[in-house]
Design an enzyme around this catalytic site. Sequence first.
Site, PDB file in Angstrom:
ATOM      1  N   ASP A  77      -3.062  -8.333  -8.626  1.00  0.00           N
ATOM      2  CA  ASP A  77      -4.278  -8.285  -7.831  1.00  0.00           C
ATOM      3  C   ASP A  77      -4.416  -6.907  -7.179  1.00  0.00           C
ATOM      4  O   ASP A  77      -3.436  -6.184  -6.993  1.00  0.00           O
ATOM      5  CB  ASP A  77      -4.268  -9.366  -6.752  1.00  0.00           C
ATOM      6  CG  ASP A  77      -4.229 -10.765  -7.327  1.00  0.00           C
ATOM      7  OD1 ASP A  77      -4.722 -10.948  -8.459  1.00  0.00           O
ATOM      8  OD2 ASP A  77      -3.709 -11.662  -6.650  1.00  0.00           O
ATOM      9  N   LYS A  78      -5.615  -6.589  -6.782  1.00  0.00           N
ATOM     10  CA  LYS A  78      -5.928  -5.278  -6.216  1.00  0.00           C
ATOM     11  C   LYS A  78      -4.949  -4.862  -5.114  1.00  0.00           C
ATOM     12  O   LYS A  78      -4.451  -3.736  -5.111  1.00  0.00           O
ATOM     13  CB  LYS A  78      -7.354  -5.296  -5.668  1.00  0.00           C
ATOM     14  CG  LYS A  78      -7.783  -4.015  -4.972  1.00  0.00           C
ATOM     15  CD  LYS A  78      -9.208  -4.133  -4.452  1.00  0.00           C
ATOM     16  CE  LYS A  78      -9.636  -2.886  -3.707  1.00  0.00           C
ATOM     17  NZ  LYS A  78     -11.025  -2.992  -3.183  1.00  0.00           N
TER      18      LYS A  78
END
Length: 342
Positions: free
Chosen positions: A169-170
Amino acid sequence: MAAFPGTLPDAALDPEADPPADLAVDAEVEAEVETREATISSAQHGLRLDKALVALAGEFSRSWLQQLIDRGHVQVDGQVQTTAARKLRAGQLLRVALAPTAESQAFRPEAMPLAVVYEDAHLLVINKPAGLVVHPAPGNWSGTLLNGLLAHHAGASALPRAGIVHRLDKDTTGLMVVAKTLPAMTHLVRQIAAREVRRIYLALVQGRVPWEQATIEAPIGRDPAARLRMAVVATGKPARTDVERLAVWAGEAGDGKGSITAVRCRLHTGRTHQIRVHLAWRGHVLVGDVLYGGKPALGLGRQALHAAELAFAHPDDSSRAMVFSAALPADLAMAWARVVPA
């Protein structure tokens, strides 16, 4: 619309992506834009603007043409139109500038610093920082790891997703393996599917985790109540996470209120947001994970999750074990030190 085959975003796009950013293109690109125009015929009288555009530029999708309307690239009788449902009249002059969308320009090389832990002719292992999006998605059509990989080595342009075989994820940090050849990519994907890749994560979660060890096995799919989130749902894909409690911090007052637990997680599957969803489902959302109801704590404003260990067989020599570890980034290390005794 993609710059090379096999790189269009798939169903696993990051659900955390921000709303679409301004899709304007720069002046240099605009100068090369093709313009088309046509006079609305009597047969087209009363036709919606977007449907008239399909007749004028039928090789493009209706959704792409609607983006051009939204961005102000469509004119009727010299006036910019931004309403796709507007009805046209016979005799009006329709003009459209076929400007490339941000999505169509997403798969371009962009030089950026990559924290390469290991690299050879077949693969590279990267220590991803917080804030770096792995694959282009709405709101993040540039500045992604994929863009950086395309600039890093020439072979990336011939590979699906530039060789990306799994994602973080970011705001999750840590280790990722990326293939540099198609045979290596195929081999790594098969290892992941066969659950032969060892992926260990460290996390800080809210509350006191009551069990020392647990296996969370619950299917994950899109949250029917919130498009941006995933959830444990009966119709989801199988997912398994092993969780080990490492230490518990009793909170600022030392009375257990606001306590935080450090955990070690092993992924057996790789569903979107798997660790975040599984732990939240068990009542222990990650510190700083606002999407799932977490709150900032110990100086952390992002989710407290780090891919700390990665192990797999080398795709060109299965007898060669590749084992990597990555230290916690500075922000998470400071928070971790408050919970886990040195």
